[in-house]
Write an enzyme that holds these catalytic residues in place. Sequence first.
Site, PDB file in Angstrom:
ATOM      1  N   LYS A 204     -15.374  13.451  20.056  1.00 46.43           N
ATOM      2  CA  LYS A 204     -15.241  11.466  19.442  1.00 46.43           C
ATOM      3  C   LYS A 204     -13.744  11.052  19.229  1.00 46.43           C
ATOM      4  CE  LYS A 204     -20.274  11.877  18.379  1.00 46.43           C
ATOM      5  NZ  LYS A 204     -20.052  13.318  18.773  1.00 46.43           N
TER       6      LYS A 204
HETATM    7  C1  LIG Z   1     -21.530  14.280  19.173  1.00 49.75           C
HETATM    8  C2  LIG Z   1     -21.164  15.273  19.496  1.00 49.75           C
HETATM    9  C3  LIG Z   1     -22.489  15.806  20.765  1.00 49.75           C
HETATM   10  C4  LIG Z   1     -23.626  15.312  20.490  1.00 49.75           C
HETATM   11  O1  LIG Z   1     -22.201  14.108  22.128  1.00 49.75           O
HETATM   12  P1  LIG Z   1     -23.419  12.544  22.482  1.00 49.75           P
HETATM   13  O2  LIG Z   1     -22.812  11.940  23.176  1.00 49.75           O
HETATM   14  O3  LIG Z   1     -24.242  12.422  21.291  1.00 49.75           O
HETATM   15  O4  LIG Z   1     -24.857  13.307  23.336  1.00 49.75           O
HETATM   16  C5  LIG Z   1     -22.199  16.969  20.659  1.00 49.75           C
HETATM   17  N1  LIG Z   1     -21.116  17.830  20.093  1.00 49.75           N
HETATM   18  C6  LIG Z   1     -20.357  17.554  18.542  1.00 49.75           C
HETATM   19  C7  LIG Z   1     -19.610  18.032  18.269  1.00 49.75           C
HETATM   20  C8  LIG Z   1     -20.319  15.833  18.723  1.00 49.75           C
HETATM   21  O5  LIG Z   1     -19.834  15.575  17.297  1.00 49.75           O
END
Ligand SMILES: *Cc1c(COP(=O)(O)O)cnc(C)c1O
Length: 463
Positions: free
Chosen positions: A112
């Site tokens: 993120k």
């Molecule tokens: C947010 C997240 C996901 C999922 O990602 P999306 O874009 O919502 O599909 C998977 N793994 C981790 C560690 C995350 O923080």
Amino acid sequence: MKYISTRGAAPILTFEEAMLTGLARDGGLYVPETIPQMAAEEIAALAGLSYEEVAFRVMRPFVGDTFSDAEFGDIIARAYAGFGHSARAPLVELSSNHFLLELFHGPTLAFKDFAMQLIGQLFEVALARRGERVTIVGATSGDTGSAAIEAFRGLDAVDVFILYPHGRVSEVQRRQMTTPTEANVHAIAIDGHFDDCQARLKDMFNDFDFRDGVRLAGVNSINWARVLAQVVYYFSSAVALGAPHRKVSFTVPTGNFGDIFAGYIAKRMGLGIDQLVVATNQNDILYRCLSTGAYQTQEVIPSISPSMDIQVSSNFERALFDAYDRDGAAVAQLMEDLKSTGGFCVSQGVQQRLANDFTSGRASEAQTTAAIAHWHQHSGELLCPHSAIGVHVAEAMRDSATPMITLATAHPAKFPAAVEAAAGLHPPLPERMADLYDRPERMSRVANDLSALKAFIEERITS
Ligand SMILES: *Cc1c(COP(=O)(O)O)cnc(C)c1O
């Protein structure tokens, strides 16, 4: 470059407007009117460039005239300066022709950060120029919230409120949200699931008096700028493995469909991608929809991969929009059905179109734990539970001739309990955040109730 809503009934916006708005006023999500193309020579020319230079070239056409070249270059440089690895998104070989794309070297140890650090800088420059401030409200299953608070803490033009499900995020995730001391960031524990947090967030955006009154802005993965930032590492990793001269495949641990959708955009731009594999945990609505055509919500079952404990996968709407030939009214109808009946079915033609771009697999809790143990023993790589789901599914889906890149979405130290239970070893936090457990926490607990939340936010915004 113009942006249109997936439901066809909201104003057409520039990149800057779409970024500052988040959710469209008709409830839809913004997408570019056309997808810029990168020719094979342009992709080949990315080889050997820094991550920041690749980011500039891949994202530039989407930004239009919102930022000058110099401004945009500076924004990218500031966004990735705080990463703990010079390659930003390094690749490691896990087994023959199976690679792990490590996306966890940012300040909060999950992928993120790639989008959120960029968005923080984009907002700061755009808002300073407009002389405006905004209120950012976000919903998180753990990683978005910590990344948002980290990206916006102390910035002048924003107040940030993050809703997270009380008791359902890991201790590291919670502490990353509750320990920053800046007055403009607020962590709010909601009595409910992530889907409740996300539903209240949507309620706030659909309450136009509140939305306009506090100048609400969204940074959830529905925000187009987040998807865009994630397109970059599909290019950088594919080029490192020989694109455009050979195809690669990706497996993506998926919840809200933002990260995998970025891969789809890379493919639409011209990157040679063979398979795009959606990997889910036991909350497998996407797996079920892609294999049967029925998108049917069920109860969320908490898992050891909490960032994927999602039943309403917001960004899937963007894929549906394309699969329905960009018919906004058709998408609006599906979303109406979802709201009133808890699900919808896509036509056979649409299911086939989705299958042309996405394949899917899932991992149970036991398979996830087994994958963590197996890969630690056989490759020395300690996987977080989300990344382990990706690796498990990738091994089942891949063919040995095509390089498979599995996205490692978080650092194992972000989910120490699950990792220790599987591998018998406590994953240490990186040096730079080793004192996280000692910092004092600050959070508020608010009911899963729209008016209580609105009042809480109105009392605390700066202007
Ligand atoms: C947010 C997240 C996901 C999922 O990602 P999306 O874009 O919502 O599909 C998977 N793994 C981790 C560690 C995350 O923080």
